[in-house]
Design a protein around this motif. Structure first.
Motif, PDB file in Angstrom:
ATOM      1  N   THR A 153     -10.714 -13.592  -0.984  1.00  0.00           N
ATOM      2  CA  THR A 153      -9.328 -12.915  -1.590  1.00  0.00           C
ATOM      3  C   THR A 153      -9.504 -11.450  -0.581  1.00  0.00           C
ATOM      4  N   LEU A 154      -8.130 -10.921  -1.018  1.00  0.00           N
ATOM      5  CA  LEU A 154      -7.632  -9.702  -0.566  1.00  0.00           C
ATOM      6  C   LEU A 154      -8.837  -8.470  -0.641  1.00  0.00           C
ATOM      7  N   SER A 155      -9.212  -8.765  -1.915  1.00  0.00           N
ATOM      8  CA  SER A 155     -10.379  -7.633  -2.348  1.00  0.00           C
ATOM      9  C   SER A 155     -11.653  -7.669  -1.569  1.00  0.00           C
ATOM     10  N   GLU A 156     -12.052  -8.985  -1.097  1.00  0.00           N
ATOM     11  CA  GLU A 156     -13.130  -9.121  -0.305  1.00  0.00           C
ATOM     12  C   GLU A 156     -12.851  -8.564   0.939  1.00  0.00           C
ATOM     13  N   ILE A 157     -11.832  -8.929   1.589  1.00  0.00           N
ATOM     14  CA  ILE A 157     -11.480  -8.631   3.088  1.00  0.00           C
ATOM     15  C   ILE A 157     -11.260  -7.053   2.822  1.00  0.00           C
ATOM     16  N   ALA A 158     -10.547  -6.420   1.996  1.00  0.00           N
ATOM     17  CA  ALA A 158     -10.573  -4.929   1.889  1.00  0.00           C
ATOM     18  C   ALA A 158     -11.951  -4.268   1.928  1.00  0.00           C
ATOM     19  N   GLU A 159     -12.705  -4.933   0.961  1.00  0.00           N
ATOM     20  CA  GLU A 159     -14.178  -4.098   0.793  1.00  0.00           C
ATOM     21  C   GLU A 159     -15.074  -4.389   2.346  1.00  0.00           C
ATOM     22  N   GLU A 160     -14.852  -5.543   2.948  1.00  0.00           N
ATOM     23  CA  GLU A 160     -15.283  -5.665   4.503  1.00  0.00           C
ATOM     24  C   GLU A 160     -14.828  -4.803   5.209  1.00  0.00           C
ATOM     25  N   LEU A 161     -13.538  -4.187   5.050  1.00  0.00           N
ATOM     26  CA  LEU A 161     -12.991  -3.260   6.115  1.00  0.00           C
ATOM     27  C   LEU A 161     -13.223  -1.750   5.636  1.00  0.00           C
ATOM     28  N   GLY A 162     -13.798  -1.607   4.449  1.00  0.00           N
ATOM     29  CA  GLY A 162     -13.930  -0.226   3.821  1.00  0.00           C
ATOM     30  C   GLY A 162     -12.675   0.301   3.295  1.00  0.00           C
ATOM     31  N   MET A 163     -11.790  -0.406   2.662  1.00  0.00           N
ATOM     32  CA  MET A 163     -10.604   0.081   2.275  1.00  0.00           C
ATOM     33  C   MET A 163     -10.457  -0.500   0.867  1.00  0.00           C
ATOM     34  N   ASP A 164      -9.650  -0.004  -0.137  1.00  0.00           N
ATOM     35  CA  ASP A 164      -9.206  -0.591  -1.189  1.00  0.00           C
ATOM     36  C   ASP A 164      -8.249  -1.663  -1.284  1.00  0.00           C
ATOM     37  N   LYS A 165      -8.028  -2.608  -2.064  1.00  0.00           N
ATOM     38  CA  LYS A 165      -7.058  -3.620  -1.900  1.00  0.00           C
ATOM     39  C   LYS A 165      -5.747  -3.004  -1.595  1.00  0.00           C
ATOM     40  N   ARG A 166      -5.276  -2.147  -2.371  1.00  0.00           N
ATOM     41  CA  ARG A 166      -3.848  -1.842  -2.361  1.00  0.00           C
ATOM     42  C   ARG A 166      -3.553  -1.177  -0.770  1.00  0.00           C
ATOM     43  N   TYR A 167      -4.523  -0.327  -0.400  1.00  0.00           N
ATOM     44  CA  TYR A 167      -4.281   0.424   0.871  1.00  0.00           C
ATOM     45  C   TYR A 167      -4.388  -0.574   2.009  1.00  0.00           C
ATOM     46  N   PHE A 168      -5.207  -1.796   1.995  1.00  0.00           N
ATOM     47  CA  PHE A 168      -5.325  -2.892   2.713  1.00  0.00           C
ATOM     48  C   PHE A 168      -4.164  -3.467   3.178  1.00  0.00           C
ATOM     49  N   THR A 169      -3.450  -3.912   1.746  1.00  0.00           N
ATOM     50  CA  THR A 169      -2.259  -4.650   1.957  1.00  0.00           C
ATOM     51  C   THR A 169      -1.119  -3.954   2.764  1.00  0.00           C
ATOM     52  N   ARG A 170      -1.045  -2.659   2.394  1.00  0.00           N
ATOM     53  CA  ARG A 170      -0.079  -1.941   3.177  1.00  0.00           C
ATOM     54  C   ARG A 170      -0.326  -1.815   4.645  1.00  0.00           C
ATOM     55  N   PHE A 171      -1.721  -1.533   5.023  1.00  0.00           N
ATOM     56  CA  PHE A 171      -1.990  -1.255   6.347  1.00  0.00           C
ATOM     57  C   PHE A 171      -1.800  -2.583   7.106  1.00  0.00           C
ATOM     58  N   PHE A 172      -2.025  -3.732   6.629  1.00  0.00           N
ATOM     59  CA  PHE A 172      -1.868  -4.886   7.245  1.00  0.00           C
ATOM     60  C   PHE A 172      -0.402  -5.343   7.520  1.00  0.00           C
ATOM     61  N   LYS A 173       0.488  -4.885   6.637  1.00  0.00           N
ATOM     62  CA  LYS A 173       1.972  -4.998   6.643  1.00  0.00           C
ATOM     63  C   LYS A 173       2.529  -4.379   7.768  1.00  0.00           C
ATOM     64  N   LYS A 174       2.121  -2.983   7.852  1.00  0.00           N
ATOM     65  CA  LYS A 174       2.682  -2.007   8.615  1.00  0.00           C
ATOM     66  C   LYS A 174       2.068  -2.384   9.930  1.00  0.00           C
ATOM     67  N   ASN A 175       0.979  -3.116  10.166  1.00  0.00           N
ATOM     68  CA  ASN A 175       0.331  -3.293  11.537  1.00  0.00           C
ATOM     69  C   ASN A 175       0.759  -4.633  12.118  1.00  0.00           C
ATOM     70  N   MET A 176       1.000  -5.576  11.242  1.00  0.00           N
ATOM     71  CA  MET A 176       1.231  -7.118  11.487  1.00  0.00           C
ATOM     72  C   MET A 176       2.728  -7.378  11.319  1.00  0.00           C
ATOM     73  N   GLY A 177       3.439  -6.630  10.654  1.00  0.00           N
ATOM     74  CA  GLY A 177       4.823  -6.897  10.283  1.00  0.00           C
ATOM     75  C   GLY A 177       4.954  -7.956   9.345  1.00  0.00           C
ATOM     76  N   ILE A 178       3.903  -8.722   8.673  1.00  0.00           N
ATOM     77  CA  ILE A 178       4.279  -9.580   7.590  1.00  0.00           C
ATOM     78  C   ILE A 178       3.213  -9.182   6.446  1.00  0.00           C
ATOM     79  N   SER A 179       3.449  -9.768   5.152  1.00  0.00           N
ATOM     80  CA  SER A 179       2.469  -9.446   4.289  1.00  0.00           C
ATOM     81  C   SER A 179       1.296 -10.236   4.338  1.00  0.00           C
TER      82      SER A 179
END
Length: 82
Positions: free
Chosen positions: A31-57
């Motif tokens: 899940t996105l929550s599991e990935i975010a937790e692994e990276l030390g982020m909350d889910k909402r920040y992780f989704t924005r961080f990913f899209k900003k850096n990868m160019g896709i959701s």
């Protein structure tokens, strides 16, 4: 001084993105929550961080990563990195 700060931040950002990509590719049920937790982020920040850096959701990337054969996935990642 500002340039030095950016040089220190870019590698960590890159490492986090690579780790997220690896987690998504290795475990299609993660899940996105599991990935975010692994990276030390909350889910909402992780989704924005990913899209900003990868160019896709994250959702779009998960769909692509789980349907493309391994070689195509690697080629796409290299093309995006350039």
């Amino acid at each position: 001084m500002k340039g030095r700060f950016l040089m220190k931040e870019l590698p960590m950002r890159f490492v986090r993105i690579l780790h997220a990509v690896d987690l998504i590719e290795r475990n299609k049920h993660i899940t996105l929550s599991e990935i975010a937790e692994e990276l030390g982020m909350d889910k909402r920040y992780f989704t924005r961080f990913f899209k900003k850096n990868m160019g896709i959701s994250t959702g779009e990337f998960k769909r692509v990563a789980q349907t493309l054969p391994e070689q195509e996935r690697a080629a796409r990642m290299l093309a995006q990195a350039e």
